[in-house]
Design an enzyme around this catalytic site. Structure first.
Site, PDB file in Angstrom:
ATOM      1  N   ARG A 138       0.900  -1.264  -0.071  1.00  0.00           N
ATOM      2  CA  ARG A 138      -0.215   0.367   0.347  1.00  0.00           C
ATOM      3  C   ARG A 138       0.790   0.989  -0.331  1.00  0.00           C
ATOM      4  O   ARG A 138       2.029   0.731   0.077  1.00  0.00           O
ATOM      5  CB  ARG A 138      -0.887   0.012   1.302  1.00  0.00           C
ATOM      6  CG  ARG A 138      -0.424   0.286   2.337  1.00  0.00           C
ATOM      7  CD  ARG A 138      -1.138   0.211   4.245  1.00  0.00           C
ATOM      8  NE  ARG A 138      -0.487  -0.075   5.421  1.00  0.00           N
ATOM      9  CZ  ARG A 138      -0.239   0.836   5.392  1.00  0.00           C
ATOM     10  NH1 ARG A 138      -0.984   1.596   5.105  1.00  0.00           N
ATOM     11  NH2 ARG A 138       0.162   0.885   6.890  1.00  0.00           N
ATOM     12  N   HIS A 145       5.666   7.672  -2.696  1.00  0.00           N
ATOM     13  CA  HIS A 145       7.396   7.159  -3.853  1.00  0.00           C
ATOM     14  C   HIS A 145       7.724   6.414  -3.112  1.00  0.00           C
ATOM     15  O   HIS A 145       9.121   6.180  -3.229  1.00  0.00           O
ATOM     16  CB  HIS A 145       7.320   8.106  -3.851  1.00  0.00           C
ATOM     17  CG  HIS A 145       6.790   9.266  -4.849  1.00  0.00           C
ATOM     18  ND1 HIS A 145       5.726   8.742  -5.725  1.00  0.00           N
ATOM     19  CD2 HIS A 145       6.591  10.897  -4.606  1.00  0.00           C
ATOM     20  CE1 HIS A 145       4.821   9.887  -5.705  1.00  0.00           C
ATOM     21  NE2 HIS A 145       5.223  11.195  -4.906  1.00  0.00           N
ATOM     22  N   ARG A 146       7.356   5.394  -1.331  1.00  0.00           N
ATOM     23  CA  ARG A 146       8.163   5.402  -0.738  1.00  0.00           C
ATOM     24  C   ARG A 146       9.402   5.575  -0.236  1.00  0.00           C
ATOM     25  O   ARG A 146      10.860   5.632   0.285  1.00  0.00           O
ATOM     26  CB  ARG A 146       8.947   4.328  -1.811  1.00  0.00           C
ATOM     27  CG  ARG A 146       7.982   2.780  -2.138  1.00  0.00           C
ATOM     28  CD  ARG A 146       7.489   2.042  -0.707  1.00  0.00           C
ATOM     29  NE  ARG A 146       6.474   0.853  -1.216  1.00  0.00           N
ATOM     30  CZ  ARG A 146       5.235   1.059  -1.196  1.00  0.00           C
ATOM     31  NH1 ARG A 146       4.247   2.497  -0.763  1.00  0.00           N
ATOM     32  NH2 ARG A 146       4.534   0.137  -0.879  1.00  0.00           N
ATOM     33  N   LEU A 147       9.177   7.653  -0.109  1.00  0.00           N
ATOM     34  CA  LEU A 147      10.059   7.784  -0.181  1.00  0.00           C
ATOM     35  C   LEU A 147       9.870   7.993   1.824  1.00  0.00           C
ATOM     36  O   LEU A 147       9.611   9.350   2.016  1.00  0.00           O
ATOM     37  CB  LEU A 147      10.297   9.428  -0.248  1.00  0.00           C
ATOM     38  CG  LEU A 147      10.842   9.381  -1.748  1.00  0.00           C
ATOM     39  CD1 LEU A 147      10.937  10.731  -2.645  1.00  0.00           C
ATOM     40  CD2 LEU A 147      12.372   8.659  -2.030  1.00  0.00           C
TER      41      LEU A 147
END
Ligand SMILES: Cc1cc2nc3c(=O)[nH]c(=O)nc-3n(C[C@H](O)[C@H](O)[C@H](O)COP(=O)(O)O)c2cc1C
Length: 211
Positions: free
Chosen positions: A8, A189-191
């Site tokens: 997610r 954005h997985r940041l």
């Protein structure tokens, strides 16, 4: 079962340097309070990892019961596997998995038993059934079947009747005093935002880490 489709996005918001506190426990308490307010199940549950005398690693969940003297306090059986592990190597690591808030807090440091008076005070506050459970369970040791366990509980009930149940000497608290604490907040954005506090002789030093 398709494991690969389970993912997610983390959109609840970020953790910025201006959100940090000089003392990581202040930030921890804020996040812990938010986990409780969000009505997470077992909001104080924390995974504790230790190294066993064999060198193997193991982890298990315990419930955080307080912060004091610069550390995280939980209670357990002093003859359990975790206690035997800690008697040999008192390093450990904690992980608070607050998925619903897109957060985790991790910490590592050394553990020591808390004072008997502190353990007595907490034990006295526990529900009677939990007090009896502490007497009934030889935690981490094998037992033939559930009936035998129930029978140990009933023996404890008979032993104490309606009287006050004292704290067993084999049961009490540990405190993990962290040398490092990391706060993780999921980001787009997985940041993700990660801030790692490291305890140094001159105080806590904090760095942002790449996700
Ligand atoms: C939600 C949850 C809370 C738990 N809380 C405690 C706790 O506070 N103290 C404890 O000794 N065990 C607690 N347990 C059980 C431990 O995870 C573990 O099974 C037990 O302490 C024995 O661990 P050991 O054999 O590694 O010593 C809890 C388990 C769960 C799932």
């Amino acid at each position: 079962m398709n494991y690969e489709e389970h993912r997610r996005n983390y959109v609840l918001g970020g953790l910025r340097r201006e959100n940090l506190t000089d003392d990581p426990f202040a930030l921890f308490e804020k996040w812990q309070a938010q986990a409780i307010a969000a009505e997470l199940k077992d909001p104080t549950a924390v995974s504790l990892a230790t190294q066993e005398p064999s060198g193997n690693l193991w982890q298990r969940i315990v419930l955080l019961k307080g912060l004091s003297e610069g550390g995280f306090v939980f209670f357990t059986n002093y003859e359990s596997n975790k206690a035997r592990a800690l008697a040999q190597d008192n390093r450990g690591a904690l992980l608070f998995p607050w998925h619903e808030l897109d957060r985790q807090v991790t910490a590592s440091g050394h553990l020591n038993k808390i004072g008997d008076d502190e353990s007595d005070r907490y034990f006295a506050s526990r529900p009677r059934a939990s007090q009896l459970g502490a007497w009934a369970s030889d935690q981490s040791r094998p037992i033939a079947n559930r009936e035998a366990l129930v029978s140990q509980y009933e023996s404890a009930e008979q032993r104490f009747g309606n009287g006050i149940i004292p704290r067993p000497a084999h049961w009490g608290g540990y405190r993990l005093v962290p040398e490092q604490i990391e706060f993780w907040q999921g980001g787009e954005h997985r940041l993700h935002d990660r801030f790692r506090y490291v305890h140094t002789p001159s105080g806590w030093v904090v760095n942002r880490l790449q996700p």
